[in-house]
Design a protein around this motif. Structure first.
Motif, PDB file in Angstrom:
ATOM      1  N   PRO A  87      44.184  33.131  44.313  1.00 13.56           N
ATOM      2  CA  PRO A  87      43.030  33.159  43.955  1.00 13.56           C
ATOM      3  C   PRO A  87      41.515  33.119  42.763  1.00 13.56           C
ATOM      4  N   GLY A  88      40.352  33.920  43.275  1.00 11.18           N
ATOM      5  CA  GLY A  88      39.522  33.382  42.004  1.00 11.18           C
ATOM      6  C   GLY A  88      40.277  34.968  40.695  1.00 11.18           C
ATOM      7  N   TRP A  89      38.812  35.713  40.905  1.00 11.55           N
ATOM      8  CA  TRP A  89      38.265  36.581  39.525  1.00 11.55           C
ATOM      9  C   TRP A  89      38.439  37.881  40.784  1.00 11.55           C
ATOM     10  N   HIS A  90      39.160  38.879  39.623  1.00  8.61           N
ATOM     11  CA  HIS A  90      39.859  39.600  40.639  1.00  8.61           C
ATOM     12  C   HIS A  90      39.298  41.078  39.567  1.00  8.61           C
ATOM     13  N   ASP A  91      39.704  42.162  39.754  1.00  6.87           N
ATOM     14  CA  ASP A  91      39.998  43.342  39.455  1.00  6.87           C
ATOM     15  C   ASP A  91      40.501  44.287  40.011  1.00  6.87           C
ATOM     16  N   ALA A  92      40.712  45.892  39.585  1.00  8.40           N
ATOM     17  CA  ALA A  92      41.448  46.323  40.173  1.00  8.40           C
ATOM     18  C   ALA A  92      42.068  46.295  41.806  1.00  8.40           C
ATOM     19  N   ASP A  93      40.344  46.371  42.400  1.00  6.52           N
ATOM     20  CA  ASP A  93      39.874  46.241  43.995  1.00  6.52           C
ATOM     21  C   ASP A  93      39.852  45.859  44.217  1.00  6.52           C
ATOM     22  N   THR A  94      39.055  44.404  43.094  1.00  4.51           N
ATOM     23  CA  THR A  94      38.168  43.476  44.491  1.00  4.51           C
ATOM     24  C   THR A  94      38.992  42.037  43.831  1.00  4.51           C
ATOM     25  N   ILE A  95      39.047  40.969  44.840  1.00  8.61           N
ATOM     26  CA  ILE A  95      38.985  39.817  44.332  1.00  8.61           C
ATOM     27  C   ILE A  95      37.888  39.229  45.356  1.00  8.61           C
ATOM     28  N   VAL A  96      37.689  37.957  44.599  1.00 10.57           N
ATOM     29  CA  VAL A  96      37.160  36.274  45.584  1.00 10.57           C
ATOM     30  C   VAL A  96      38.856  35.569  45.729  1.00 10.57           C
ATOM     31  N   VAL A  97      39.176  35.430  46.985  1.00 12.75           N
ATOM     32  CA  VAL A  97      39.981  34.421  47.936  1.00 12.75           C
ATOM     33  C   VAL A  97      39.544  32.891  47.638  1.00 12.75           C
ATOM     34  N   PHE A  98      40.106  32.196  48.098  1.00 12.71           N
ATOM     35  CA  PHE A  98      39.482  30.313  48.316  1.00 12.71           C
ATOM     36  C   PHE A  98      40.317  30.397  49.026  1.00 12.71           C
ATOM     37  N   TYR A  99      39.867  29.439  50.230  1.00 15.44           N
ATOM     38  CA  TYR A  99      41.097  28.124  50.957  1.00 15.44           C
ATOM     39  C   TYR A  99      40.260  27.628  51.799  1.00 15.44           C
ATOM     40  N   VAL A 100      41.231  26.763  52.409  1.00 15.26           N
ATOM     41  CA  VAL A 100      40.334  26.105  53.302  1.00 15.26           C
ATOM     42  C   VAL A 100      40.181  26.176  54.829  1.00 15.26           C
ATOM     43  N   GLU A 101      39.736  26.211  55.943  1.00 19.99           N
ATOM     44  CA  GLU A 101      39.224  26.439  57.210  1.00 19.99           C
ATOM     45  C   GLU A 101      40.009  24.853  57.798  1.00 19.99           C
ATOM     46  N   ALA A 102      40.578  24.566  58.458  1.00 21.77           N
ATOM     47  CA  ALA A 102      40.937  23.211  59.420  1.00 21.77           C
ATOM     48  C   ALA A 102      39.939  23.992  60.944  1.00 21.77           C
TER      49      ALA A 102
END
Length: 143
Positions: A87-102
Motif C-alpha cells: 500500500p501507499g497513500w490512502h484515506d477512507a475511500d482511495t488508495i495507491v497500490v504499488f506492485y511489480v508486473e512480470a
C-alpha cells in the motif's frame, strides 16, 4: 493502517491480481472466448488515466479500446505474475497500490513497476475501480 483501510488494501490487491488473470485469459487465443469483457469495463473508473511504460498518456477510452482490440493475440506461453504488492497513500475511500508486473510473452521476459490509484465502487468487481495507473520499465522485453 486502520481496519477499514486494510479492507480497502485487500480489495485493491485482489483487483490487481484478478485483472491480470483476466488479461492472460483475454490475450491467450485458446481462452479468449471464455472471457467476459464487461468485467474489464466495470473495473475501469470514469476519468481513468494511464501512463504506459513508454511514457504515453492514455485516457479511459484508449485503454479500453486497446485491451478490446488485443483479444487473442498471444499463445499459450503468455504469463503474468504480480509481485511485491504494497500500500501507499490512502484515506477512507482511495488508495495507491504499488506492485511489480512480470510478463513472459513469446519467450521474452519483461518487468514493470506499477502504481495504481483505486477508489471504492459498489459496482466494480472487487469493490474498487481503477482511477489511475502508471507503469515504468524495470526490464524492457528482451530482444
Amino acid at each position: 493502517m486502520s481496519t477499514i483501510n486494510q479492507t480497502l488494501f485487500s480489495r485493491a490487491s485482489a483487483e490487481v491480481i484478478d485483472l491480470h488473470r483476466f488479461f492472460v485469459d483475454w490475450f491467450v487465443a485458446a481462452r479468449a472466448d471464455t472471457v467476459d469483457f464487461a468485467r474489464f469495463e466495470r473495473a475501469m473508473g470514469d476519468g481513468l488515466s494511464m501512463i504506459t511504460p513508454d511514457g504515453h498518456v492514455l485516457d479511459r477510452a484508449a485503454v479500453v479500446d486497446h485491451v478490446r482490440s488485443s483479444r487473442a493475440i498471444c499463445d499459450d506461453g503468455f504469463a503474468i505474475s504480480i509481485e511485491d504488492i504494497r500500500p501507499g497513500w490512502h484515506d477512507a475511500d482511495t488508495i495507491v497500490v504499488f506492485y511489480v508486473e512480470a510478463q513472459l510473452r513469446a519467450g521474452k521476459h519483461s518487468r514493470r513497476q506499477s502504481s495504481a490509484v483505486f477508489t471504492t465502487s459498489s459496482s466494480a468487481p472487487n469493490g474498487v475501480e481503477w482511477r489511475h495507473l502508471h507503469e515504468t520499465w524495470l526490464q524492457v522485453p528482451e530482444s
